[in-house]
Scaffold this motif. Structure first.
Motif, PDB file in Angstrom:
ATOM      1  N   VAL A  48       0.809  -1.204   0.000  1.00 14.11           N
ATOM      2  CA  VAL A  48       0.000   0.000   0.000  1.00 14.11           C
ATOM      3  C   VAL A  48       0.855   1.272   0.000  1.00 14.11           C
ATOM      4  CG1 VAL A  48      -0.203   0.060   2.527  1.00 14.11           C
ATOM      5  CG2 VAL A  48      -1.978   1.123   1.121  1.00 14.11           C
ATOM      6  N   ARG A  49       2.073   1.196   0.520  1.00 14.65           N
ATOM      7  CA  ARG A  49       2.932   2.370   0.590  1.00 14.65           C
ATOM      8  C   ARG A  49       3.437   2.817  -0.787  1.00 14.65           C
ATOM      9  NH1 ARG A  49       3.860  -0.485   5.194  1.00 14.65           N
ATOM     10  NH2 ARG A  49       3.768   0.692   7.156  1.00 14.65           N
ATOM     11  N   SER A  50       3.385   1.932  -1.758  1.00 20.43           N
ATOM     12  CA  SER A  50       3.788   2.323  -3.109  1.00 20.43           C
ATOM     13  C   SER A  50       2.792   3.275  -3.763  1.00 20.43           C
ATOM     14  CB  SER A  50       3.960   1.080  -3.983  1.00 20.43           C
ATOM     15  OG  SER A  50       2.716   0.400  -4.121  1.00 20.43           O
ATOM     16  N   LEU A  51       1.589   3.388  -3.179  1.00 17.44           N
ATOM     17  CA  LEU A  51       0.551   4.265  -3.722  1.00 17.44           C
ATOM     18  C   LEU A  51       0.488   5.603  -2.990  1.00 17.44           C
ATOM     19  CD1 LEU A  51      -2.252   1.572  -4.072  1.00 17.44           C
ATOM     20  CD2 LEU A  51      -0.820   2.493  -5.888  1.00 17.44           C
ATOM     21  N   ALA A  52       1.501   5.902  -2.198  1.00 16.11           N
ATOM     22  CA  ALA A  52       1.507   7.160  -1.448  1.00 16.11           C
ATOM     23  C   ALA A  52       1.634   8.349  -2.400  1.00 16.11           C
ATOM     24  CB  ALA A  52       2.668   7.170  -0.451  1.00 16.11           C
ATOM     25  N   LEU A  53       0.996   9.456  -2.025  1.00 18.67           N
ATOM     26  CA  LEU A  53       1.087  10.689  -2.813  1.00 18.67           C
ATOM     27  C   LEU A  53       2.486  11.270  -2.669  1.00 18.67           C
ATOM     28  CD1 LEU A  53      -2.343  12.326  -1.971  1.00 18.67           C
ATOM     29  CD2 LEU A  53      -1.690  11.228  -4.105  1.00 18.67           C
ATOM     30  N   LYS A  54       3.109  11.598  -3.753  1.00 13.43           N
ATOM     31  CA  LYS A  54       4.459  12.157  -3.727  1.00 13.43           C
ATOM     32  C   LYS A  54       4.405  13.683  -3.821  1.00 13.43           C
ATOM     33  CE  LYS A  54       6.615   8.052  -5.655  1.00 13.43           C
ATOM     34  NZ  LYS A  54       7.481   7.499  -6.725  1.00 13.43           N
ATOM     35  N   SER A  55       5.481  14.304  -3.415  1.00 11.77           N
ATOM     36  CA  SER A  55       5.549  15.761  -3.433  1.00 11.77           C
ATOM     37  C   SER A  55       5.501  16.285  -4.864  1.00 11.77           C
ATOM     38  CB  SER A  55       6.835  16.236  -2.750  1.00 11.77           C
ATOM     39  OG  SER A  55       6.972  17.623  -2.879  1.00 11.77           O
ATOM     40  N   ARG A  56       4.757  17.368  -5.032  1.00 11.22           N
ATOM     41  CA  ARG A  56       4.669  18.021  -6.333  1.00 11.22           C
ATOM     42  C   ARG A  56       5.607  19.228  -6.436  1.00 11.22           C
ATOM     43  NH1 ARG A  56      -1.847  18.049  -7.699  1.00 11.22           N
ATOM     44  NH2 ARG A  56      -2.146  15.790  -7.533  1.00 11.22           N
ATOM     45  N   LYS A  57       6.450  19.350  -5.461  1.00  6.83           N
ATOM     46  CA  LYS A  57       7.380  20.462  -5.473  1.00  6.83           C
ATOM     47  C   LYS A  57       8.357  20.316  -6.639  1.00  6.83           C
ATOM     48  CE  LYS A  57      10.813  22.817  -2.602  1.00  6.83           C
ATOM     49  NZ  LYS A  57      11.524  22.817  -1.305  1.00  6.83           N
ATOM     50  N   PRO A  58       8.513  21.346  -7.467  1.00  3.98           N
ATOM     51  CA  PRO A  58       9.420  21.228  -8.617  1.00  3.98           C
ATOM     52  C   PRO A  58      10.873  21.176  -8.176  1.00  3.98           C
ATOM     53  CG  PRO A  58       8.608  23.477  -8.408  1.00  3.98           C
ATOM     54  CD  PRO A  58       7.852  22.660  -7.408  1.00  3.98           C
ATOM     55  N   PHE A  59      11.678  20.471  -8.949  1.00  2.00           N
ATOM     56  CA  PHE A  59      13.095  20.385  -8.643  1.00  2.00           C
ATOM     57  C   PHE A  59      13.806  21.711  -8.883  1.00  2.00           C
ATOM     58  CE2 PHE A  59      11.975  15.957  -9.604  1.00  2.00           C
ATOM     59  CZ  PHE A  59      12.427  15.345  -8.447  1.00  2.00           C
ATOM     60  N   ASN A  60      13.340  22.464  -9.860  1.00  5.29           N
ATOM     61  CA  ASN A  60      13.927  23.755 -10.187  1.00  5.29           C
ATOM     62  C   ASN A  60      12.822  24.793 -10.316  1.00  5.29           C
ATOM     63  OD1 ASN A  60      16.672  22.799 -10.478  1.00  5.29           O
ATOM     64  ND2 ASN A  60      15.995  21.821 -12.366  1.00  5.29           N
ATOM     65  N   SER A  61      13.089  25.976  -9.808  1.00  5.04           N
ATOM     66  CA  SER A  61      12.129  27.066  -9.908  1.00  5.04           C
ATOM     67  C   SER A  61      12.580  28.040 -10.988  1.00  5.04           C
ATOM     68  CB  SER A  61      12.005  27.799  -8.564  1.00  5.04           C
ATOM     69  OG  SER A  61      11.218  28.956  -8.699  1.00  5.04           O
ATOM     70  N   PRO A  62      11.647  28.493 -11.825  1.00  2.00           N
ATOM     71  CA  PRO A  62      12.051  29.462 -12.867  1.00  2.00           C
ATOM     72  C   PRO A  62      12.489  30.801 -12.292  1.00  2.00           C
ATOM     73  CG  PRO A  62       9.671  29.195 -12.814  1.00  2.00           C
ATOM     74  CD  PRO A  62      10.230  28.141 -11.912  1.00  2.00           C
ATOM     75  N   ASN A  63      12.064  31.099 -11.031  1.00  2.00           N
ATOM     76  CA  ASN A  63      12.426  32.376 -10.405  1.00  2.00           C
ATOM     77  C   ASN A  63      13.603  32.254  -9.446  1.00  2.00           C
ATOM     78  OD1 ASN A  63      10.283  33.700 -11.708  1.00  2.00           O
ATOM     79  ND2 ASN A  63       8.850  33.071 -10.123  1.00  2.00           N
ATOM     80  N   ALA A  64      14.236  31.083  -9.438  1.00  2.00           N
ATOM     81  CA  ALA A  64      15.348  30.880  -8.507  1.00  2.00           C
ATOM     82  C   ALA A  64      16.541  31.745  -8.891  1.00  2.00           C
ATOM     83  CB  ALA A  64      15.756  29.412  -8.486  1.00  2.00           C
ATOM     84  N   HIS A  65      17.383  32.074  -7.887  1.00  2.00           N
ATOM     85  CA  HIS A  65      18.596  32.843  -8.147  1.00  2.00           C
ATOM     86  C   HIS A  65      19.545  32.041  -9.038  1.00  2.00           C
ATOM     87  CE1 HIS A  65      17.253  35.636  -5.106  1.00  2.00           C
ATOM     88  NE2 HIS A  65      18.350  36.348  -5.229  1.00  2.00           N
ATOM     89  N   THR A  66      20.109  32.723  -9.999  1.00  2.34           N
ATOM     90  CA  THR A  66      21.094  32.070 -10.860  1.00  2.34           C
ATOM     91  C   THR A  66      22.447  32.014 -10.155  1.00  2.34           C
ATOM     92  OG1 THR A  66      21.692  34.183 -11.904  1.00  2.34           O
ATOM     93  CG2 THR A  66      19.875  32.930 -12.888  1.00  2.34           C
ATOM     94  N   ASN A  67      23.340  31.213 -10.717  1.00  5.91           N
ATOM     95  CA  ASN A  67      24.684  31.109 -10.143  1.00  5.91           C
ATOM     96  C   ASN A  67      25.422  32.442 -10.199  1.00  5.91           C
ATOM     97  OD1 ASN A  67      24.390  28.381  -9.557  1.00  5.91           O
ATOM     98  ND2 ASN A  67      25.115  27.756 -11.585  1.00  5.91           N
ATOM     99  N   GLU A  68      25.164  33.228 -11.245  1.00  5.91           N
ATOM    100  CA  GLU A  68      25.809  34.538 -11.350  1.00  5.91           C
ATOM    101  C   GLU A  68      25.329  35.466 -10.238  1.00  5.91           C
ATOM    102  OE1 GLU A  68      24.387  32.928 -13.790  1.00  5.91           O
ATOM    103  OE2 GLU A  68      26.064  32.455 -15.139  1.00  5.91           O
TER     104      GLU A  68
END
Length: 313
Positions: A48-68
């Protein structure tokens, strides 16, 4: 995941029914579509644990600070962080940084560029009384120059720093003296208005003997009081044992220790005086958060230019 929710149990029943009766009948029975059933079957492995809801948080944000941007913040903080985050933000904006001040502070905090400060809670409620224009209220105090930074023979002499700070513009004037006396503080007052660049209405001091006498012991006025009266200034005393009422000048003394005296060593009296002059010049041209990212010199010039425009109109 240790918690088994009702949603997970529902999906398990759906999968078990689909394995026995097919996807179409399952979609009709559970009032859903076949794509949903196929997705659950692809995840289901009997647990049953294989059917758990996973996080929808994106791995990368388009508004995230760039390395520069992060490199720019780290570089400017390393160079100017000791002068405050407002100065760091102004320097970053001059290099093309287009985000808000809070975003920069969040990155400095999250990336560990600055160690978190532990602030002691103040249990005494105090209402600040800021000046409304340059010269309305100026705080004056005297600070002992640490012996650790003096590496030249003083022959028993001690050095002190007299500080005056305007409450409205935060503009400061510093002077190094060899004694803590009313003679030196009164001499300091004679040139204070000229160095500040505007008239002064009120001087706020503590109850030290280098400024005023104890009213319970004598009614005689000190030379500091006589000079200020001749210059047309009013003297305002703080409450005894209440240094927070002179908070702006006390805070500036802490910054002097952090920026100047704890970082440098002086090999002559001339070098000490020159370093203090350079330090106060940098302080008056450094942006402050309390001044909305303007420097004390900018606040003074903007105020008087605005007054001149009003008078012309």
């Amino acid at each position: 995941m240790n918690i088994i929710t009702e949603e997970m149990r529902f999906r398990q029943r759906l999968c078990e029914y689909a394995l026995k009766n097919g996807v179409t009948k399952t979609a009709r029975r559970y009032h859903t579509n076949r794509q949903f059933v196929y997705r659950q079957l692809s995840k289901y492995d009997g647990d049953v644990r294989s059917l758990a809801l996973k996080s929808r948080k994106p791995f990368n944000s388009p508004n995230a600070h760039t390395n520069e941007e992060l490199n720019l913040i780290r570089k400017m903080y390393k160079r100017n962080g000791i002068y405050g985050l407002a100065e760091v933000y102004v320097r970053c904006c001059a290099k093309g940084y287009a985000r808000c001040f809070e975003s920069m502070c969040r990155q400095i905090r999250n990336k560990g560029y600055k160690k978190p400060e532990v602030h002691r809670k103040n249990y005494v409620k105090y209402y600040t009384m800021d000046g409304k224009y340059p010269g309305e209220k100026v705080q004056v105090d005297i600070k002992y120059v640490p012996v650790e930074c003096i590496k030249f023979p003083t022959y028993g002499c001690k050095y002190y720093q007299i500080t005056a700070i305007d409450e409205f513009s935060r503009k400061r004037v510093l002077k190094i003296v060899k004694e803590k006396s009313t003679y030196e503080t009164s001499k300091f007052m004679l040139t204070l208005e000229k160095q500040m660049g505007f008239k002064i209405k009120t001087i706020q001091v503590d109850n030290g003997y280098e400024f005023v006498n104890d009213a319970e012991k004598t009614n005689k006025k000190t030379s500091f009081q006589l000079v200020t009266e001749q210059l047309g200034m009013q003297i305002r005393r703080t409450r005894p044992y209440s240094p927070w009422q002179n908070g702006k000048v006390e805070r500036s003394h802490r910054e002097d220790g952090k920026i100047l005296y704890n970082r440098k060593v002086f090999t002559s009296e001339k070098e000490l005086i020159k370093a203090v002059e350079k330090h106060v010049k940098r302080y008056n041209s450094t942006a402050k958060t309390s001044l909305k990212f303007k420097s004390p010199n900018e606040v003074v010039s903007k105020y008087f230019s605005k007054c001149n425009i009003c008078l012309d109109n």
